[in-house]
Write a protein that holds these residues in place. Structure first.
Motif, PDB file in Angstrom:
ATOM      1  N   LYS A 122      60.351  12.473  37.849  1.00  0.00           N
ATOM      2  CA  LYS A 122      60.189  11.034  37.569  1.00  0.00           C
ATOM      3  C   LYS A 122      59.635  10.787  36.167  1.00  0.00           C
ATOM      4  N   GLN A 123      58.686  11.598  35.734  1.00  0.00           N
ATOM      5  CA  GLN A 123      58.104  11.414  34.402  1.00  0.00           C
ATOM      6  C   GLN A 123      59.178  11.577  33.310  1.00  0.00           C
ATOM      7  N   ILE A 124      60.042  12.579  33.475  1.00  0.00           N
ATOM      8  CA  ILE A 124      61.118  12.819  32.505  1.00  0.00           C
ATOM      9  C   ILE A 124      62.140  11.674  32.564  1.00  0.00           C
ATOM     10  N   ARG A 125      62.497  11.249  33.768  1.00  0.00           N
ATOM     11  CA  ARG A 125      63.425  10.102  33.900  1.00  0.00           C
ATOM     12  C   ARG A 125      62.869   8.866  33.215  1.00  0.00           C
ATOM     13  N   LEU A 170      64.603  15.773  25.777  1.00  0.00           N
ATOM     14  CA  LEU A 170      63.694  16.063  26.879  1.00  0.00           C
ATOM     15  C   LEU A 170      64.343  17.125  27.766  1.00  0.00           C
ATOM     16  N   ASP A 171      63.537  17.804  28.563  1.00  0.00           N
ATOM     17  CA  ASP A 171      64.100  18.794  29.474  1.00  0.00           C
ATOM     18  C   ASP A 171      65.099  18.117  30.417  1.00  0.00           C
ATOM     19  N   ASN A 172      66.106  18.865  30.804  1.00  0.00           N
ATOM     20  CA  ASN A 172      67.159  18.374  31.683  1.00  0.00           C
ATOM     21  C   ASN A 172      66.669  18.425  33.133  1.00  0.00           C
ATOM     22  N   GLU A 173      65.778  17.509  33.456  1.00  0.00           N
ATOM     23  CA  GLU A 173      65.169  17.471  34.792  1.00  0.00           C
ATOM     24  C   GLU A 173      65.255  16.063  35.380  1.00  0.00           C
ATOM     25  N   LEU A 190      55.278  20.034  22.678  1.00  0.00           N
ATOM     26  CA  LEU A 190      54.349  20.875  23.449  1.00  0.00           C
ATOM     27  C   LEU A 190      53.900  20.252  24.762  1.00  0.00           C
ATOM     28  N   SER A 191      54.469  19.114  25.095  1.00  0.00           N
ATOM     29  CA  SER A 191      54.203  18.464  26.378  1.00  0.00           C
ATOM     30  C   SER A 191      55.072  17.216  26.429  1.00  0.00           C
ATOM     31  N   SER A 192      55.557  16.878  27.597  1.00  0.00           N
ATOM     32  CA  SER A 192      56.359  15.658  27.687  1.00  0.00           C
ATOM     33  C   SER A 192      55.522  14.426  27.332  1.00  0.00           C
TER      34      SER A 192
END
Length: 163
Positions: A98-101, A91-94, A67-69
């Protein structure tokens, strides 16, 4: 959409219908219990997938939505507490985020199994919309990596930034 933890209602997830709304999803907590969607759907003897959103989780058997990264680590700890044998993080493919990376790299360095969807849309829901005949379970198995393979896949994934 209601969110339950140990058979207790802990909150709701709502979605804005206004396209101009800068916040698409609203998480409303009504309890201090764990706010992770799908806990009641899990069979710990099978592989468990952790995704960000409920819509993504609906397409993947035996999955939960963080429900949230920012809640992926909490969801991962929950799977450990439940003695889940195999956990895979999606994780989302984004790669531009930077937060996802950073989160992806953190999980890779921790030795976790991650799915990197290089060349695909942003999330599972979008992949289904763009490729309605895709076998999502096969795709996830093919794109699940860990260890050195994950480090190499991460580099290819982030190379999308410059390609």
């Amino acid at each position: 959409i209601p969110v339950f933890s140990e058979d207790f209602l802990v909150g709701y997830v709502t979605r804005s219908i206004q396209e101009t709304d800068p916040i698409r999803y609203y998480n409303i907590k009504v309890s201090d219990k764990l706010f992770i969607w799908g806990q009641d759907r899990i069979d710990p003897s099978k592989e468990v997938y952790i995704v960000e959103g409920i819509l993504d989780a609906l397409f993947i058997p035996n999955s939960i939505a963080a429900l949230s990264s920012t809640r992926f680590q909490q969801a991962l700890m929950w799977t450990r507490d439940k003695k889940v044998q195999t956990t895979t993080i999606i994780l989302d493919n984004e790669p531009r985020n930077k937060q996802i990376r950073d989160l992806t790299l953190k999980f890779i360095k921790q030795g976790e199994r991650v799915v990197l969807l290089t060349g695909y849309p942003k999330d599972i829901n979008d992949i289904i919309l763009h490729y309605p005949n895709i076998n999502i379970e096969t795709l996830l198995k093919e794109r699940t990596v860990s260890g050195l393979e994950a480090q190499l896949s991460y580099k290819r994934w982030t190379d999308q930034l410059y390609g």
